[in-house]
Write an enzyme that holds these catalytic residues in place. Sequence first.
Site, PDB file in Angstrom:
ATOM      1  N   ASN A   1       0.836  -1.383  -0.099  1.00  0.00           N
ATOM      2  CA  ASN A   1       0.072   0.022  -0.197  1.00  0.00           C
ATOM      3  C   ASN A   1       0.833   1.373   0.105  1.00  0.00           C
ATOM      4  OD1 ASN A   1      -2.080  -2.028   0.366  1.00  0.00           O
ATOM      5  ND2 ASN A   1      -2.745  -1.196   2.268  1.00  0.00           N
TER       6      ASN A   1
ATOM      7  N   SER B   1      -7.994   6.276   0.654  1.00  0.00           N
ATOM      8  CA  SER B   1      -9.187   5.664   1.248  1.00  0.00           C
ATOM      9  C   SER B   1      -9.766   6.492   2.086  1.00  0.00           C
ATOM     10  CB  SER B   1      -8.773   4.430   2.031  1.00  0.00           C
ATOM     11  OG  SER B   1      -9.905   3.816   3.019  1.00  0.00           O
TER      12      SER B   1
ATOM     13  N   TYR C   1      -3.367  -0.629   8.025  1.00  0.00           N
ATOM     14  CA  TYR C   1      -3.877  -0.042   6.823  1.00  0.00           C
ATOM     15  C   TYR C   1      -4.289   1.352   6.657  1.00  0.00           C
ATOM     16  CZ  TYR C   1      -7.460   0.191   2.718  1.00  0.00           C
ATOM     17  OH  TYR C   1      -8.190   0.718   1.606  1.00  0.00           O
TER      18      TYR C   1
ATOM     19  N   LYS D   1      -2.436   4.260   4.348  1.00  0.00           N
ATOM     20  CA  LYS D   1      -3.285   5.141   3.432  1.00  0.00           C
ATOM     21  C   LYS D   1      -3.125   6.587   3.775  1.00  0.00           C
ATOM     22  CE  LYS D   1      -5.367   2.084   0.738  1.00  0.00           C
ATOM     23  NZ  LYS D   1      -5.169   2.010  -0.797  1.00  0.00           N
TER      24      LYS D   1
HETATM   25  N1  NAD Z   1     -13.513  -1.371  -1.454  1.00  0.00           N
HETATM   26  C1  NAD Z   1     -13.235  -0.707  -0.554  1.00  0.00           C
HETATM   27  O1  NAD Z   1     -13.854  -0.308   0.572  1.00  0.00           O
HETATM   28  C2  NAD Z   1     -12.181   0.466  -0.485  1.00  0.00           C
HETATM   29  C3  NAD Z   1     -12.325   1.583   0.128  1.00  0.00           C
HETATM   30  C4  NAD Z   1     -11.305   2.513   0.020  1.00  0.00           C
HETATM   31  C5  NAD Z   1     -10.122   2.503  -0.776  1.00  0.00           C
HETATM   32  N2  NAD Z   1     -10.100   1.253  -1.332  1.00  0.00           N
HETATM   33  C6  NAD Z   1      -8.835   0.755  -2.147  1.00  0.00           C
HETATM   34  O2  NAD Z   1      -9.036   0.542  -3.626  1.00  0.00           O
HETATM   35  C7  NAD Z   1      -8.176  -0.028  -4.240  1.00  0.00           C
HETATM   36  C8  NAD Z   1      -8.695  -1.252  -4.749  1.00  0.00           C
HETATM   37  O3  NAD Z   1      -9.270  -1.916  -3.857  1.00  0.00           O
HETATM   38  P1  NAD Z   1     -10.388  -3.204  -4.172  1.00  0.00           P
HETATM   39  O4  NAD Z   1     -11.581  -2.795  -2.960  1.00  0.00           O
HETATM   40  O5  NAD Z   1     -11.067  -3.242  -5.578  1.00  0.00           O
HETATM   41  O6  NAD Z   1      -9.850  -4.477  -3.602  1.00  0.00           O
HETATM   42  P2  NAD Z   1      -9.464  -5.776  -4.289  1.00  0.00           P
HETATM   43  O7  NAD Z   1      -8.836  -6.526  -3.299  1.00  0.00           O
HETATM   44  O8  NAD Z   1     -10.667  -6.179  -5.428  1.00  0.00           O
HETATM   45  O9  NAD Z   1      -8.350  -5.279  -5.317  1.00  0.00           O
HETATM   46  C9  NAD Z   1      -7.031  -5.027  -4.968  1.00  0.00           C
HETATM   47  C10 NAD Z   1      -6.171  -4.935  -6.298  1.00  0.00           C
HETATM   48  O10 NAD Z   1      -4.618  -4.944  -5.905  1.00  0.00           O
HETATM   49  C11 NAD Z   1      -3.928  -5.916  -6.553  1.00  0.00           C
HETATM   50  N3  NAD Z   1      -2.726  -6.284  -5.669  1.00  0.00           N
HETATM   51  C12 NAD Z   1      -2.557  -6.683  -4.148  1.00  0.00           C
HETATM   52  N4  NAD Z   1      -1.453  -7.256  -3.961  1.00  0.00           N
HETATM   53  C13 NAD Z   1      -0.711  -7.066  -4.956  1.00  0.00           C
HETATM   54  C14 NAD Z   1       0.605  -6.883  -5.208  1.00  0.00           C
HETATM   55  N5  NAD Z   1       1.362  -7.453  -4.347  1.00  0.00           N
HETATM   56  N6  NAD Z   1       1.125  -6.635  -6.457  1.00  0.00           N
HETATM   57  C15 NAD Z   1       0.357  -6.080  -7.444  1.00  0.00           C
HETATM   58  N7  NAD Z   1      -0.998  -6.001  -7.382  1.00  0.00           N
HETATM   59  C16 NAD Z   1      -1.642  -6.217  -6.143  1.00  0.00           C
HETATM   60  C17 NAD Z   1      -4.970  -7.067  -6.777  1.00  0.00           C
HETATM   61  O11 NAD Z   1      -4.604  -8.124  -7.518  1.00  0.00           O
HETATM   62  C18 NAD Z   1      -6.330  -6.509  -6.945  1.00  0.00           C
HETATM   63  O12 NAD Z   1      -6.112  -5.962  -8.399  1.00  0.00           O
HETATM   64  C19 NAD Z   1      -7.200  -0.626  -3.001  1.00  0.00           C
HETATM   65  O13 NAD Z   1      -6.205   0.389  -3.061  1.00  0.00           O
HETATM   66  C20 NAD Z   1      -8.031  -0.234  -1.864  1.00  0.00           C
HETATM   67  O14 NAD Z   1      -7.081   0.036  -0.523  1.00  0.00           O
HETATM   68  C21 NAD Z   1     -11.030   0.166  -1.481  1.00  0.00           C
END
Ligand code: NAD
Length: 260
Positions: free
Chosen positions: A106, A137, A150, A154
């Site tokens: 992250n 986030s 986390y 962030k």
């Molecule tokens: N879903 C939520 O509520 C939410 C809220 C705020 C922020 N986010 C952020 O949005 C982004 C996407 O999250 P999401 O909810 O789609 O989750 P998700 O788990 O569906 O997607 C995460 C992505 O990161 C990739 N990833 C993980 N480890 C990796 C690595 N070592 N190397 C390369 N890629 C890697 C995964 O393959 C995937 O494509 C993230 O940064 C997450 O922190 C999500």
Amino acid sequence: MDLAGKNVVYLGGFGGIGQKSVQELLKRQIKALAIFDLSENVELLNEWKNKNENTDIFYQKVDITQKSDIEAAYKATAERFGHFDVVINGSGLLDDRLVDLTIQINLVGVINSTLIALGYMDKSKGGKGGLIVNISSVAGLQPTPLMAIYSTTKNGVTTFTRALGSPIHYDHCGVSFITICPGYTDTGILEDIEKKTTFPFYETRMRTVFNKVKRQTVEICAENIVRAIEKAKNGAVLMLELGEIHELDIPNLWNPQLNE
Ligand SMILES: NC(=O)c1ccc[n+]([C@@H]2O[C@H](COP(=O)([O-])OP(=O)(O)OC[C@H]3O[C@@H](n4cnc5c(N)ncnc54)[C@H](O)[C@@H]3O)[C@@H](O)[C@H]2O)c1
């Protein structure tokens, strides 16, 4: 920014928010799209290629914890596209029991990806400028007790991106930076939360509060990510909460006194 004809790099493009954001980007007639992710989703990639014959779409395997993977992927993208205009750092992990890995993915990963991309885009080094979008986030706007690790990473992403979004950098490199802070969005990242919090739930209130937080759909979040990119103003921090985009005005708490 008008996205039509632009070359875009999306890190985490096969994830929950990533997939839907890519689909929104493809509706804008972008010229080329590179997806950097840990593993390939062949079916989805072929579907995107078949439905978008005018966009050059390709996948690069990147483990964002490996700087050499990131370097190789940007090099291959620059060779194939000539240049790229927009980079979206959307990879992420929520698992506070894996402290080092969370920080590596992250925070360190996002910093490395940003700096390597900047090396190609920086106008002072012969690049064409552009926009770097870092997905933070709402947990990157304040401390989040259930997810202390986390939230720390962030908050780091938010601060790093705001720092690079200063006009002193823009005037030098011609690259804009925005921070996107989605609220809770229905993806796999929020599943099995009891195993991912900093500490196991030791109070029923912890579970109750988490379960009561309203969530937005991934489609709405993705639509607003792409709208935010189109309206991007250097240095902006945009909270994407329950279908709305809020541009945040974060005050400076310290103003340095200068020696005359
Ligand atoms: N879903 C939520 O509520 C939410 C809220 C705020 C922020 N986010 C952020 O949005 C982004 C996407 O999250 P999401 O909810 O789609 O989750 P998700 O788990 O569906 O997607 C995460 C992505 O990161 C990739 N990833 C993980 N480890 C990796 C690595 N070592 N190397 C390369 N890629 C890697 C995964 O393959 C995937 O494509 C993230 O940064 C997450 O922190 C999500």
